[in-house]
Motif scaffolding. Sequence first.
Motif, PDB file in Angstrom:
ATOM      1  N   VAL A  11       0.739  -1.273  -0.262  1.00 26.01           N
ATOM      2  CA  VAL A  11      -0.382  -0.361   0.188  1.00 26.01           C
ATOM      3  C   VAL A  11       0.509   1.535  -0.170  1.00 26.01           C
ATOM      4  O   VAL A  11       0.858   2.035  -0.902  1.00 26.01           O
ATOM      5  N   VAL A  12       1.892   1.405   0.862  1.00 30.32           N
ATOM      6  CA  VAL A  12       2.683   2.800   0.699  1.00 30.32           C
ATOM      7  C   VAL A  12       3.376   3.257  -0.515  1.00 30.32           C
ATOM      8  O   VAL A  12       3.063   3.545  -0.867  1.00 30.32           O
ATOM      9  N   ARG A  13       3.818   1.237  -1.108  1.00 26.69           N
ATOM     10  CA  ARG A  13       4.951   1.929  -2.081  1.00 26.69           C
ATOM     11  C   ARG A  13       3.945   2.195  -3.336  1.00 26.69           C
ATOM     12  O   ARG A  13       3.998   3.575  -4.033  1.00 26.69           O
ATOM     13  N   ALA A  14       2.377   1.468  -3.589  1.00 22.94           N
ATOM     14  CA  ALA A  14       1.314   2.008  -4.365  1.00 22.94           C
ATOM     15  C   ALA A  14       0.678   3.364  -4.066  1.00 22.94           C
ATOM     16  O   ALA A  14       0.724   4.213  -4.333  1.00 22.94           O
ATOM     17  N   GLN A  15       1.127   3.945  -3.221  1.00 21.15           N
ATOM     18  CA  GLN A  15       0.284   5.343  -2.579  1.00 21.15           C
ATOM     19  C   GLN A  15       1.824   6.695  -3.213  1.00 21.15           C
ATOM     20  O   GLN A  15       1.464   7.641  -3.725  1.00 21.15           O
ATOM     21  N   ALA A  46       0.943  14.631   3.037  1.00 21.64           N
ATOM     22  CA  ALA A  46       0.033  14.319   3.314  1.00 21.64           C
ATOM     23  C   ALA A  46      -1.041  13.957   2.646  1.00 21.64           C
ATOM     24  O   ALA A  46      -1.863  13.484   3.390  1.00 21.64           O
ATOM     25  N   ARG A  47      -0.689  13.893   1.361  1.00 17.21           N
ATOM     26  CA  ARG A  47      -1.846  13.076   0.569  1.00 17.21           C
ATOM     27  C   ARG A  47      -1.457  11.503   0.432  1.00 17.21           C
ATOM     28  O   ARG A  47      -2.671  11.193   0.467  1.00 17.21           O
ATOM     29  N   ILE A  48      -0.628  11.517   0.347  1.00 13.06           N
ATOM     30  CA  ILE A  48       0.024   9.905   1.037  1.00 13.06           C
ATOM     31  C   ILE A  48      -0.652   8.853   2.225  1.00 13.06           C
ATOM     32  O   ILE A  48      -1.001   7.790   2.257  1.00 13.06           O
ATOM     33  N   MET A  49      -0.739  10.663   3.757  1.00 19.00           N
ATOM     34  CA  MET A  49      -0.380   9.867   4.313  1.00 19.00           C
ATOM     35  C   MET A  49      -2.184   9.162   4.319  1.00 19.00           C
ATOM     36  O   MET A  49      -2.815   8.643   5.181  1.00 19.00           O
ATOM     37  N   LEU A  50      -3.135  10.594   3.583  1.00 18.06           N
ATOM     38  CA  LEU A  50      -4.977   9.881   3.742  1.00 18.06           C
ATOM     39  C   LEU A  50      -5.047   9.105   2.719  1.00 18.06           C
ATOM     40  O   LEU A  50      -6.090   8.068   2.769  1.00 18.06           O
ATOM     41  N   ALA A  51      -4.532   8.920   1.645  1.00 20.46           N
ATOM     42  CA  ALA A  51      -4.650   7.681   0.933  1.00 20.46           C
ATOM     43  C   ALA A  51      -4.630   6.205   1.323  1.00 20.46           C
ATOM     44  O   ALA A  51      -5.425   5.209   1.778  1.00 20.46           O
ATOM     45  N   VAL A  52      -3.041   6.673   2.476  1.00 20.01           N
ATOM     46  CA  VAL A  52      -2.879   5.175   3.196  1.00 20.01           C
ATOM     47  C   VAL A  52      -3.591   4.994   4.433  1.00 20.01           C
ATOM     48  O   VAL A  52      -4.154   3.516   4.755  1.00 20.01           O
ATOM     49  N   GLU A  53      -3.839   6.112   5.493  1.00 20.16           N
ATOM     50  CA  GLU A  53      -4.951   5.813   6.487  1.00 20.16           C
ATOM     51  C   GLU A  53      -6.569   5.315   5.455  1.00 20.16           C
ATOM     52  O   GLU A  53      -7.039   4.493   6.212  1.00 20.16           O
ATOM     53  N   GLU A  55      -6.881   3.603   2.651  1.00 20.78           N
ATOM     54  CA  GLU A  55      -6.559   2.040   2.404  1.00 20.78           C
ATOM     55  C   GLU A  55      -6.522   1.007   3.198  1.00 20.78           C
ATOM     56  O   GLU A  55      -7.174  -0.007   3.075  1.00 20.78           O
ATOM     57  N   LEU A  56      -5.656   1.371   3.997  1.00 18.58           N
ATOM     58  CA  LEU A  56      -5.919  -0.068   5.334  1.00 18.58           C
ATOM     59  C   LEU A  56      -6.799   0.860   6.605  1.00 18.58           C
ATOM     60  O   LEU A  56      -6.429  -0.220   7.698  1.00 18.58           O
ATOM     61  N   GLY A  57      -7.882   0.906   6.669  1.00 24.40           N
ATOM     62  CA  GLY A  57      -8.924   1.905   7.911  1.00 24.40           C
ATOM     63  C   GLY A  57      -7.821   2.211   8.740  1.00 24.40           C
ATOM     64  O   GLY A  57      -8.757   1.857   9.899  1.00 24.40           O
ATOM     65  N   ILE A  58      -7.141   3.398   9.026  1.00 25.71           N
ATOM     66  CA  ILE A  58      -6.457   3.335  10.326  1.00 25.71           C
ATOM     67  C   ILE A  58      -5.874   4.642  10.257  1.00 25.71           C
ATOM     68  O   ILE A  58      -6.290   5.547   9.511  1.00 25.71           O
ATOM     69  N   GLU A  59      -5.703   4.929  11.807  1.00 21.73           N
ATOM     70  CA  GLU A  59      -5.052   7.067  10.934  1.00 21.73           C
ATOM     71  C   GLU A  59      -4.243   7.102  12.211  1.00 21.73           C
ATOM     72  O   GLU A  59      -4.075   6.131  12.974  1.00 21.73           O
ATOM     73  N   PHE A  60      -3.130   7.740  11.632  1.00 27.22           N
ATOM     74  CA  PHE A  60      -1.821   8.397  12.105  1.00 27.22           C
ATOM     75  C   PHE A  60      -2.274   8.889  13.236  1.00 27.22           C
ATOM     76  O   PHE A  60      -3.081   9.520  13.388  1.00 27.22           O
ATOM     77  N   PRO A  61      -1.759   8.583  14.481  1.00 26.96           N
ATOM     78  CA  PRO A  61      -2.335   9.481  15.674  1.00 26.96           C
ATOM     79  C   PRO A  61      -0.887  10.448  15.786  1.00 26.96           C
ATOM     80  O   PRO A  61      -0.375  10.555  14.744  1.00 26.96           O
ATOM     81  N   GLU A  62      -1.346  11.536  16.265  1.00 24.24           N
ATOM     82  CA  GLU A  62      -0.618  12.761  16.255  1.00 24.24           C
ATOM     83  C   GLU A  62       1.099  12.845  16.546  1.00 24.24           C
ATOM     84  O   GLU A  62       1.881  13.491  15.989  1.00 24.24           O
ATOM     85  N   ARG A  63       1.054  11.493  17.774  1.00 24.70           N
ATOM     86  CA  ARG A  63       2.223  11.903  18.018  1.00 24.70           C
ATOM     87  C   ARG A  63       3.177  10.700  16.915  1.00 24.70           C
ATOM     88  O   ARG A  63       4.491  11.656  16.577  1.00 24.70           O
ATOM     89  N   LEU A  64       2.925  10.639  15.936  1.00 22.18           N
ATOM     90  CA  LEU A  64       3.718  10.337  14.960  1.00 22.18           C
ATOM     91  C   LEU A  64       3.898  10.660  13.800  1.00 22.18           C
ATOM     92  O   LEU A  64       4.722  10.792  12.711  1.00 22.18           O
ATOM     93  N   LEU A  65       3.225  11.642  13.358  1.00 23.15           N
ATOM     94  CA  LEU A  65       3.128  12.819  12.438  1.00 23.15           C
ATOM     95  C   LEU A  65       4.166  13.768  12.672  1.00 23.15           C
ATOM     96  O   LEU A  65       4.740  14.518  13.318  1.00 23.15           O
ATOM     97  N   GLY A  66       4.996  13.695  11.682  1.00 19.81           N
ATOM     98  CA  GLY A  66       6.342  14.707  11.593  1.00 19.81           C
ATOM     99  C   GLY A  66       7.077  13.896   9.823  1.00 19.81           C
ATOM    100  O   GLY A  66       6.490  13.044   9.585  1.00 19.81           O
ATOM    101  N   LYS A  67       8.288  14.861   9.713  1.00 15.07           N
ATOM    102  CA  LYS A  67       9.297  14.168   8.957  1.00 15.07           C
ATOM    103  C   LYS A  67       9.361  13.051   8.986  1.00 15.07           C
ATOM    104  O   LYS A  67       9.652  12.358   7.939  1.00 15.07           O
ATOM    105  N   ALA A  68      10.064  12.398  10.476  1.00 20.66           N
ATOM    106  CA  ALA A  68       9.993  11.439  10.971  1.00 20.66           C
ATOM    107  C   ALA A  68       9.608  10.288  10.086  1.00 20.66           C
ATOM    108  O   ALA A  68       9.835   9.344   9.336  1.00 20.66           O
ATOM    109  N   LEU A  69       8.127  10.120  10.133  1.00 21.25           N
ATOM    110  CA  LEU A  69       6.999   8.924  10.097  1.00 21.25           C
ATOM    111  C   LEU A  69       7.765   8.987   8.267  1.00 21.25           C
ATOM    112  O   LEU A  69       7.430   7.636   7.728  1.00 21.25           O
ATOM    113  N   PHE A  70       8.109   9.919   7.591  1.00 23.35           N
ATOM    114  CA  PHE A  70       7.517   9.592   5.976  1.00 23.35           C
ATOM    115  C   PHE A  70       9.662  10.000   5.282  1.00 23.35           C
ATOM    116  O   PHE A  70       9.569   9.841   4.365  1.00 23.35           O
TER     117      PHE A  70
END
Length: 97
Positions: A11-15, A46-53, A55-70
Amino acid sequence: MTSVPERCEQVVRAQLAAHAELHPAADQLARTDDLYDHGLTSLASARIMLAVEGELGIEFPERLLGKALFSSIGRLTDACAELVDARSGSVTRGVAS
């Protein structure tokens, strides 16, 4: 049957392919390659995050959001796998934030 980490990486690679103009393309990058060094922008992340969320039915918690995640396919995939596992009640691996 595909494992959760394998599904998440697919999913990540596709997005990444759909929303980022990476050089080389996402399917040619290693899990540890720095995505920003290969052309990832904040808008694309940001687009990738929304698409991955979605497609996988998840939500990234605020603690993970940042440049390091991507920063790499591996970091994003591992975070996704942890969230999918947590949603399904499976035992998870730790995600470095």
